[in-house]
Write a protein that holds these residues in place. Structure first.
Motif, PDB file in Angstrom:
ATOM      1  N   PRO A 251       0.806  -1.231   0.000  1.00  0.00           N
ATOM      2  CA  PRO A 251       0.000   0.000   0.000  1.00  0.00           C
ATOM      3  C   PRO A 251       0.835   1.274   0.000  1.00  0.00           C
ATOM      4  N   VAL A 252       1.968   1.259   0.745  1.00  0.00           N
ATOM      5  CA  VAL A 252       2.796   2.463   0.778  1.00  0.00           C
ATOM      6  C   VAL A 252       3.375   2.726  -0.617  1.00  0.00           C
ATOM      7  N   LEU A 253       3.816   1.634  -1.275  1.00  0.00           N
ATOM      8  CA  LEU A 253       4.346   1.799  -2.631  1.00  0.00           C
ATOM      9  C   LEU A 253       3.248   2.304  -3.573  1.00  0.00           C
TER      10      LEU A 253
ATOM     11  N   ILE B 170      -0.945   8.256  10.156  1.00  0.00           N
ATOM     12  CA  ILE B 170      -1.842   8.823   9.145  1.00  0.00           C
ATOM     13  C   ILE B 170      -1.452   8.328   7.752  1.00  0.00           C
ATOM     14  N   VAL B 171      -0.148   8.090   7.548  1.00  0.00           N
ATOM     15  CA  VAL B 171       0.318   7.586   6.258  1.00  0.00           C
ATOM     16  C   VAL B 171      -0.126   6.128   6.069  1.00  0.00           C
ATOM     17  N   ILE B 172      -0.052   5.330   7.146  1.00  0.00           N
ATOM     18  CA  ILE B 172      -0.561   3.953   7.070  1.00  0.00           C
ATOM     19  C   ILE B 172      -2.037   3.996   6.694  1.00  0.00           C
ATOM     20  N   ALA B 173      -2.761   4.900   7.338  1.00  0.00           N
ATOM     21  CA  ALA B 173      -4.200   5.007   7.090  1.00  0.00           C
ATOM     22  C   ALA B 173      -4.478   5.310   5.624  1.00  0.00           C
ATOM     23  N   VAL B 174      -3.801   6.315   5.096  1.00  0.00           N
ATOM     24  CA  VAL B 174      -4.011   6.736   3.711  1.00  0.00           C
ATOM     25  C   VAL B 174      -3.667   5.604   2.750  1.00  0.00           C
ATOM     26  N   SER B 175      -2.496   4.989   2.961  1.00  0.00           N
ATOM     27  CA  SER B 175      -2.056   3.984   1.999  1.00  0.00           C
ATOM     28  C   SER B 175      -2.954   2.746   2.054  1.00  0.00           C
ATOM     29  N   THR B 176      -3.416   2.387   3.247  1.00  0.00           N
ATOM     30  CA  THR B 176      -4.302   1.228   3.342  1.00  0.00           C
ATOM     31  C   THR B 176      -5.622   1.501   2.625  1.00  0.00           C
TER      32      THR B 176
END
Lengths: 306, 270, 352
Positions: free
Chosen positions: A37-39, B118-124
């Motif tokens: 997901p980060v990628l 918040i970045v984990i949240a967005v990417s998920t």
């Protein structure tokens, strides 16, 4: 007793044959549901936004352009540096730094004090510090909001005592956000410093005193350099979540007290969403944090070699 | 002036007391006001349990009950599954010799701690949207399992590291198979770490707001998202009652983990 | 005919480090056999290979004629007493002792009975239900012994089992261990870095260094006829002098000491040239000047039962000798000229 490695391989390798099976769930879960997901988010930050939220699969630098470049209201003016979002970042960084400094100022003496208690009372102190660490952050933030409201218990109390004549306007101010960040992450500062001070050999302080160092000189010259790893760990544990904080600015600050977390969240709201821009802001935040952690890791491994 | 130990620094005791005061005053104030008979959240109207009754029977009760049930089941499942995964990972990291990719795996395990929430949240959210996976209970659960892994891993690995390899060797020497040596000797010795890991993961899952808020989908609530939604409109007394109950749960958990860690102290044989 | 344990050309390599270099030795049934050497010499590795905690890189390990090199530790009829005992902290003393029996499939009443007998043997019956952590070091060590002996192993492996005990207890346990070995008739393989422990308990000793066996022999052979400089230096105290050897005839070397004095002594090497000579300090006596080797007293150290006399040979070499602190002993003052008499077996020429 031989340390790990010297007399090691006994039993220490008993799971060698099934290593892959044991690691597969971890690789799968974190690999698929976090790394991937980060990628993907990185990819999204280079796509074109769709008006109703979501993206169109077309390469575009629009998100980063929006972040850094100002072309005027109608996009026809010469490009200049866009300050709006950099200012949000700048304010967030400053607030996180101030929160870190406050936490350190309170956290270090507290950690030192706890570590120098007799073993019996030390447990009680440690327990009392650990409880807030485990209490839901949302509930702690809500509690703080309740306390410092316009006609909340703090204002009422101060009015009753005659310290103030009118309620202080604390809620929905920068001050409230700052206080909230400090309050949220204070336990994160105390525990790692405590762990470092607990390992500190107090005979070193006695040696310093014996060699004519005053108490405060000893603190500066001997104690601080030795417990530094604990202090740095504590500062990171406060600074990093403060930077991306969402609850404190949203529940304690007003519309003016915008931080990175709120800026990102806003991009993913249904109607006014701009996913590529949200992804780009997230990328910039994550890069900042990862650079910081890399610097820390390099420093830590360097001091280990020493 | 009396001689003081080198451990003593003037003023530090005062700061420590101040620290505890700062941490506890808001919580205690909310706890007190949760027992306030008055409808006004500002004035004290005498002791009452009416808001606790309200939580269970009031108009908002079904919403909060459903949210609490979601929170609880997700926390139980996420902590249970992440603890099993983390235990397996700890065995592979500490009891399987050196291997290529070990430090990379270590970085992967700790990734959820390094990437801002918040970045984990967005990417998920982006990930689930892209694969057209309906956001809801299952997406929350998957996200929670993932970010709970390092929290479960840390106490388990710390414990395992402190267990001398000679216990397994002794069991094997005394005719135990690999499986017997693990289940009869190593696992019981690891138990305090495993339980600590599970408790920590449980609390972390129960606490999470940001990630859940992004991946919960419409109509789905956990306790923190329900509280947040309600607080946005203003703090009602019922919220304080819920907060106080959650506070009690947290204190229960700290106490449990504290007792378990104290009981399981002696591990190494030297 | 093979012995209890036959080590045949066993090598063990950890990554780039060679812990054992093709070691071969044979241990007889019913023997108290000691692997002796400084830390890192490979003695513990050899023990762990016999137990099955490591796999051999090369070679064979035979147990009463059967190759066990590829068996899992739980399939080998040998048991180990660990250095720090490794008593399972979550089980009672009795459960610890019964563990091996349980794993071998013995039913509960029988194993409780047998474990009880073992505890009786080590005088710990009253402690059966205690946790290991509640026992003293000496008691834990006896539980570890009982646990390892309970399944009636063919060979008992002991990995520096006395190193965690204090001096007095250690000395008492030496006798107890020796007695236990004689009573049970089980082959003991004992690992230690303490030469005194090795000398007092063993039937035979293998002295090891850097992954190789230096010498195998009875304690007397090892002490009195060390084959090389390392063994002479490691076992007991000795004076090592670098000397010129004129000739070696029938194993007897003609040696020129510093200062020119000539002696004849047994030799472990057949080549003339420059070698090291070992002279045991307790095999020398002080005699009046004029009868041969002469020296000047440098210092006297009082050791209680003994006196240690430091002397300098006329050729410049420093030596020490031990004389018993008997009632009639005359203590020479520093600076006194003295004669030295070498008794039978005092000096021995060593290989390098």
């Amino acid at each position: 007793m031989a340390g790990p490695g010297t007399n090691a391989p006994q039993g220490e390798a008993s799971f060698r044959n099934i290593r892959v099976q044991l690691l597969l769930p971890t690789w799968a879960m974190i690999g698929i549901f976090l790394l991937l997901p980060v990628l993907l988010m990185a990819v999204y930050s280079f796509l074109t936004k769709e008006m109703r939220g979501g993206v169109i699969w077309e390469f575009s630098l629009a998100a980063y352009d929006q972040f850094f470049v100002n072309r005027g209201l109608f996009g026809d003016e010469p490009a200049t540096l866009e300050w709006t979002y950099i200012a949000v970042f700048w304010r967030s960084i400053v607030q996180a730094l101030v929160a870190t400094a406050l936490c350190l100022a309170i956290g270090f003496p507290t950690a030192w004090f706890i570590a120098t208690r007799p073993v019996a009372t030390r447990g009680v102190w440690l327990f009392l510090i650990t409880v807030p660490y485990w209490v839901n952050l949302l509930i702690r933030t809500v509690s703080l909001r309740f306390l410092i409201r316009e006609n909340g218990p703090l204002n009422e109390g101060l009015l009753a005592l005659g310290v103030i004549s009118e309620p202080l306007a604390m809620i929905n101010t920068n001050f409230a956000v700052q206080l909230g960040l400090f309050y949220s992450y204070l336990p994160f500062m105390v525990l790692p410093i405590y762990a470092a001070v607990e390992r500190y050999n107090f005979a070193l302080s006695e040696a310093a005193a014996d060699l004519y160092a005053s108490r405060w000189t000893t603190l500066r010259e001997i104690v601080l350099p030795i417990v530094k790893p604990g202090i740095i760990a504590g500062c990171l544990l406060v600074f990093v979540p403060s930077l991306g904080a969402f609850l404190a600015p949203n529940l304690l600050g007003g519309a003016k007290n915008f931080m990175i977390g709120s800026l990102i969240e806003e991009q993913f709201k249904k109607s006014l969403g701009n996913w590529p821009f949200g992804a780009a802001v997230s990328m910039i935040l994550m890069s900042l944090v990862l650079i910081l952690l890399l610097l820390y890791a390099r420093n830590a491994s360097k001091s280990e070699v020493r | 002036m009396a001689l003081r130990s080198v451990r003593h620094y003037p003023g530090f005791a005062g700061v420590a007391v101040l620290c505890l005061t700062i941490l506890y005053v808001p919580l205690i104030v909310v706890m007190i006001y949760s027992f306030n008979a008055s409808t006004s959240i500002t004035n004290w109207g005498g002791f009452s349990l009416r808001w606790y009754g309200e939580v269970f029977t009031g108009p908002d009760a079904p919403r909060f009950k459903a949210a609490a049930w979601n929170s609880l089941t997700i926390a139980v499942l996420a902590s249970g599954i992440s603890t099993v995964i983390a235990t397996a990972a700890a065995l592979a990291m500490l009891r399987a010799g050196a291997f290529r990719g070990r430090s990379l795996t270590f970085a992967l395990i700790n990734l959820p701690l390094m990437v801002p929430e918040i970045v984990i949240a967005v990417s998920t959210l982006i990930f689930f949207t892209m694969i057209s996976f309906q956001t809801g209970y299952l997406t929350i659960l998957i996200a929670h399992i993932t970010f709970c892994i390092p929290f479960a891993y840390l106490p388990i690995a710390a414990r395992l590291q402190g267990i001398d390899g000679s216990y397994e060797a002794a069991a094997r020497d005394l005719y135990a198979t690999r499986a017997q040596a693990f289940f009869l000797v190593l696992l019981p010795l690891m138990a305090p770490g495993v339980i600590s890991g599970a408790l920590l993961a449980f609390i972390i899952s129960l606490d999470d707001f940001i990630i859940t808020n992004f991946v919960k989908g419409a109509g789905m609530e956990t306790l923190p998202t329900a509280i947040y939604g309600s607080v946005k409109q203003g703090i009602k007394p019922g919220i304080m009652a819920i907060s106080t109950m959650m506070l009690a749960v947290s204190i229960l958990f700290v106490t449990l983990s504290y007792l378990i860690n104290r009981k399981g102290r002696p591990v190494t044989s030297g | 005919m093979s012995g209890a344990v036959d080590i045949r050309g066993v090598a063990k390599v950890f990554g780039t480090f060679t812990a054992l270099q093709r070691v071969s030795l044979s241990i007889e049934d019913n023997e108290f056999f000691t692997l002796l050497g400084p830390s890192g010499c490979g003695k513990t590795t050899l023990l762990r290979l016999i137990a099955g905690f490591e796999t051999v890189t090369e070679g064979e390990i035979l147990l009463f004629g059967q190759n066990i090199a590829n068996l899992e530790p739980n399939q080998r009829p040998v048991n180990t007493v660990f250095q720090q005992y490794a008593l399972f902290p979550h089980m009672s003393v009795l459960e610890n002792v019964a563990f091996g029996l349980k794993m071998k499939g013995m039913d509960a009443p029988s194993r409780t009975k047998r474990a009880g007998e073992m505890l009786e043997m080590v005088h710990l019956s009253d402690f059966a239900n205690r946790a290991p952590a509640q026992l003293s070091g000496g008691q834990q060590q006896r539980v570890a012994l009982a646990r390892a002996l309970a399944p009636q192993p063919k060979v008992l492996l002991l990995d520096e089992p006395l190193s965690a005990l204090d001096l007095k207890l250690r000395q008492a346990m030496r006798l107890e261990l020796k007695q236990l070995q004689q009573d049970t008739g089980i082959t003991f393989i004992f690992v230690t870095h303490d030469q005194e422990e090795a000398l007092t308990m063993s039937n035979r000793i293998a002295v090891m260094r850097a992954g190789q066996v230096q010498q195998i022999g009875t304690p007397r052979e090892i002490y009195e006829a060390p084959v090389n400089r390392f063994v002479a230096d490691f076992i007991g105290e000795t004076n090592l002098l670098e000397v010129d050897v004129a000739a070696i005839v029938d194993g007897q070397a003609q040696v020129v000491l510093p200062g020119g004095f000539q002696i004849t002594c047994p030799s472990a090497t057949a080549e003339a040239g420059r070698h090291h000579l070992s002279i045991r300090p307790e095999r020398m006596t002080l005699v009046p000047v004029g009868s041969g080797l002469e020296a000047t007293v440098q210092n006297i150290v009082y050791l209680g039962t003994d006196l240690q006399v430091m002397v300098r040979l006329d050729g410049g070499a420093d030596m020490q000798l031990r004389i018993q602190n008997a009632a009639r002993v005359q203590v020479p003052a520093p600076g006194t000229r003295v004669g030295l008499h070498l008794e039978e077996g005092a000096a021995r020429l060593l290989a390098d």
